[in-house]
Design a protein around this motif. Structure first.
Motif, PDB file in Angstrom:
ATOM      1  N   TYR A   1       9.878   9.709  -2.572  1.00  0.00           N
ATOM      2  CA  TYR A   1       8.732   8.839  -2.821  1.00  0.00           C
ATOM      3  C   TYR A   1       8.662   8.430  -4.285  1.00  0.00           C
ATOM      4  O   TYR A   1       8.317   7.293  -4.607  1.00  0.00           O
ATOM      5  CB  TYR A   1       7.437   9.532  -2.400  1.00  0.00           C
ATOM      6  N   GLU A   2       9.022   9.339  -5.156  1.00  0.00           N
ATOM      7  CA  GLU A   2       9.057   8.990  -6.575  1.00  0.00           C
ATOM      8  C   GLU A   2      10.083   7.885  -6.818  1.00  0.00           C
ATOM      9  O   GLU A   2       9.814   6.921  -7.543  1.00  0.00           O
ATOM     10  CB  GLU A   2       9.390  10.212  -7.428  1.00  0.00           C
ATOM     11  N   LYS A   3      11.241   7.997  -6.182  1.00  0.00           N
ATOM     12  CA  LYS A   3      12.275   6.966  -6.317  1.00  0.00           C
ATOM     13  C   LYS A   3      11.765   5.630  -5.777  1.00  0.00           C
ATOM     14  O   LYS A   3      12.005   4.570  -6.367  1.00  0.00           O
ATOM     15  CB  LYS A   3      13.547   7.389  -5.585  1.00  0.00           C
TER      16      LYS A   3
ATOM     17  N   PHE B   1       0.814  -1.203   0.000  1.00  0.00           N
ATOM     18  CA  PHE B   1       0.000   0.000   0.000  1.00  0.00           C
ATOM     19  C   PHE B   1       0.855   1.264   0.000  1.00  0.00           C
ATOM     20  O   PHE B   1       1.796   1.397   0.790  1.00  0.00           O
ATOM     21  CB  PHE B   1      -0.937   0.018   1.212  1.00  0.00           C
ATOM     22  N   PHE B   2       0.498   2.158  -0.891  1.00  0.00           N
ATOM     23  CA  PHE B   2       1.143   3.451  -1.005  1.00  0.00           C
ATOM     24  C   PHE B   2       0.086   4.532  -0.837  1.00  0.00           C
ATOM     25  O   PHE B   2      -1.097   4.238  -0.727  1.00  0.00           O
ATOM     26  CB  PHE B   2       1.828   3.578  -2.373  1.00  0.00           C
ATOM     27  N   MET B   3       0.521   5.783  -0.806  1.00  0.00           N
ATOM     28  CA  MET B   3      -0.421   6.889  -0.650  1.00  0.00           C
ATOM     29  C   MET B   3      -0.574   7.649  -1.960  1.00  0.00           C
ATOM     30  O   MET B   3       0.381   7.819  -2.717  1.00  0.00           O
ATOM     31  CB  MET B   3       0.052   7.841   0.441  1.00  0.00           C
ATOM     32  N   VAL B   4      -1.793   8.133  -2.211  1.00  0.00           N
ATOM     33  CA  VAL B   4      -2.061   8.988  -3.363  1.00  0.00           C
ATOM     34  C   VAL B   4      -1.567  10.405  -3.101  1.00  0.00           C
ATOM     35  O   VAL B   4      -0.993  11.053  -3.972  1.00  0.00           O
ATOM     36  CB  VAL B   4      -3.575   9.007  -3.680  1.00  0.00           C
ATOM     37  N   ASP B   5      -1.795  10.878  -1.870  1.00  0.00           N
ATOM     38  CA  ASP B   5      -1.372  12.231  -1.521  1.00  0.00           C
ATOM     39  C   ASP B   5      -1.236  12.341  -0.011  1.00  0.00           C
ATOM     40  O   ASP B   5      -1.661  11.467   0.738  1.00  0.00           O
ATOM     41  CB  ASP B   5      -2.350  13.283  -2.060  1.00  0.00           C
TER      42      ASP B   5
ATOM     43  N   THR C   1       1.652  14.888  -3.795  1.00  0.00           N
ATOM     44  CA  THR C   1       0.614  14.175  -4.534  1.00  0.00           C
ATOM     45  C   THR C   1       1.175  13.407  -5.720  1.00  0.00           C
ATOM     46  O   THR C   1       2.201  13.794  -6.290  1.00  0.00           O
ATOM     47  CB  THR C   1      -0.462  15.165  -5.038  1.00  0.00           C
ATOM     48  N   LEU C   2       0.503  12.320  -6.061  1.00  0.00           N
ATOM     49  CA  LEU C   2       0.751  11.689  -7.347  1.00  0.00           C
ATOM     50  C   LEU C   2       0.245  12.633  -8.433  1.00  0.00           C
ATOM     51  O   LEU C   2      -0.658  13.441  -8.199  1.00  0.00           O
ATOM     52  CB  LEU C   2       0.011  10.352  -7.451  1.00  0.00           C
ATOM     53  N   THR C   3       0.796  12.515  -9.608  1.00  0.00           N
ATOM     54  CA  THR C   3       0.417  13.377 -10.725  1.00  0.00           C
ATOM     55  C   THR C   3      -0.559  12.653 -11.650  1.00  0.00           C
ATOM     56  O   THR C   3      -0.737  11.436 -11.578  1.00  0.00           O
ATOM     57  CB  THR C   3       1.655  13.787 -11.528  1.00  0.00           C
ATOM     58  N   TYR C   4      -1.170  13.424 -12.548  1.00  0.00           N
ATOM     59  CA  TYR C   4      -2.090  12.815 -13.521  1.00  0.00           C
ATOM     60  C   TYR C   4      -1.449  11.664 -14.297  1.00  0.00           C
ATOM     61  O   TYR C   4      -2.088  10.608 -14.471  1.00  0.00           O
ATOM     62  CB  TYR C   4      -2.571  13.866 -14.518  1.00  0.00           C
ATOM     63  N   PRO C   5      -0.228  11.821 -14.830  1.00  0.00           N
ATOM     64  CA  PRO C   5       0.319  10.739 -15.664  1.00  0.00           C
ATOM     65  C   PRO C   5       0.392   9.394 -14.957  1.00  0.00           C
ATOM     66  O   PRO C   5       0.075   8.361 -15.561  1.00  0.00           O
ATOM     67  CB  PRO C   5       1.715  11.249 -16.039  1.00  0.00           C
TER      68      PRO C   5
ATOM     69  N   SER D   1       3.548  16.955 -16.222  1.00  0.00           N
ATOM     70  CA  SER D   1       3.467  15.852 -17.183  1.00  0.00           C
ATOM     71  C   SER D   1       4.666  14.911 -17.141  1.00  0.00           C
ATOM     72  O   SER D   1       4.652  13.879 -17.806  1.00  0.00           O
ATOM     73  CB  SER D   1       3.340  16.411 -18.607  1.00  0.00           C
ATOM     74  N   LYS D   2       5.685  15.247 -16.345  1.00  0.00           N
ATOM     75  CA  LYS D   2       6.909  14.446 -16.358  1.00  0.00           C
ATOM     76  C   LYS D   2       7.191  13.731 -15.043  1.00  0.00           C
ATOM     77  O   LYS D   2       7.756  12.639 -15.047  1.00  0.00           O
ATOM     78  CB  LYS D   2       8.105  15.333 -16.725  1.00  0.00           C
ATOM     79  N   LYS D   3       6.803  14.320 -13.938  1.00  0.00           N
ATOM     80  CA  LYS D   3       7.123  13.737 -12.638  1.00  0.00           C
ATOM     81  C   LYS D   3       6.020  12.806 -12.153  1.00  0.00           C
ATOM     82  O   LYS D   3       4.856  12.939 -12.516  1.00  0.00           O
ATOM     83  CB  LYS D   3       7.358  14.846 -11.609  1.00  0.00           C
ATOM     84  N   VAL D   4       6.408  11.860 -11.310  1.00  0.00           N
ATOM     85  CA  VAL D   4       5.483  10.899 -10.719  1.00  0.00           C
ATOM     86  C   VAL D   4       4.858  11.470  -9.446  1.00  0.00           C
ATOM     87  O   VAL D   4       3.664  11.325  -9.195  1.00  0.00           O
ATOM     88  CB  VAL D   4       6.206   9.575 -10.399  1.00  0.00           C
ATOM     89  N   VAL D   5       5.688  12.126  -8.642  1.00  0.00           N
ATOM     90  CA  VAL D   5       5.266  12.697  -7.358  1.00  0.00           C
ATOM     91  C   VAL D   5       5.759  14.133  -7.290  1.00  0.00           C
ATOM     92  O   VAL D   5       6.900  14.421  -7.661  1.00  0.00           O
ATOM     93  CB  VAL D   5       5.839  11.897  -6.168  1.00  0.00           C
TER      94      VAL D   5
END
Length: 224
Positions: A115-117, A66-70, A177-181, A159-163
């Protein structure tokens, strides 16, 4: 990509029970096909009673990560922490790995980078180099935001980053937050919407006059 979008005119307790049962069936199906399942959970008040019910279902919980959305820019010990609140009623009762976005030893910018890593190291990446979650659970705010992608904020255009760290001027705060992509890259998305204000937002989106709401981009993306 398959998005499950469910709108039910149910009373609060009925909504929670219906949602818990729906989530259970979704997780059960996932666990029948793989043993390393990645799920991102949203915070806020809507999912808490649902997760409190879900924890009592019998599943192979060890299969789930489990991870977090935001997340809010607060310590896990804070009563405002999304992760902290979910941990109290769910994570402590299931045999699953869980990962907070916030580490008190780092700045919010560093937490977003870290978190992105983490996501890119633990979750398979698609051809677009974004992680592919097996499931993302989203909510809707009364202003139409989802995750911490609020109206008129810079994060809507990422548009490029995950978090990311997203500044929310209307709340005078920053959030992670997580991003749209990466959200739109998920294999499955479930949106939980409870309350009259959110029902109205959904109606406006269905009518084609609510595309300014951040959640509309999710709903309008290949909804089954």
């Amino acid at each position: 990509m398959k998005n499950n979008f469910k709108q039910k005119n149910l009373k609060e307790k009925e909504f929670d029970l219906f949602s818990a049962e729906f989530l259970y069936n979704t997780l059960k199906t996932l666990s029948e096909n793989k043993k390393n399942i990645s799920i991102a959970l949203s915070g806020g008040s809507t999912p808490l009673p649902i997760l409190d019910l879900l924890k009592d279902y019998k599943l192979n919980w060890e299969y789930f990560n489990f991870f977090m959305v935001d997340e809010r820019n607060v310590s896990i010990s804070s009563s405002s922490s999304n992760y902290g609140n979910i941990e109290k009623i769910f994570f402590t009762d299931v045999n699953s790995a869980s990962h907070s976005m916030i580490n008190d030893n780092y700045s919010i910018e560093e937490c977003a980078i870290n978190y992105e890593k983490l996501l890119c190291s633990k979750i398979p990446l698609g051809e677009n180099s974004f992680p592919i979650f097996d499931l993302i659970l989203l909510g809707i705010g009364d202003d139409g935001h989802t995750a911490s992608l609020f109206p008129d904020t810079k994060g809507l255009n990422e548009s490029k980053k995950v978090v990311i760290k997203n500044s929310i001027p209307q709340l005078n705060t920053d959030r992670i937050t997580l991003t749209y992509p990466v959200i739109l890259n998920a294999s499955k998305i479930i949106i939980l919407a409870k309350g009259a204000a959110k029902d109205e937002i959904l109606k406006e989106i269905e009518m084609g006059i609510g595309n300014h709401y951040p959640i509309a981009r999710i709903i309008n993306s290949n909804v089954d």
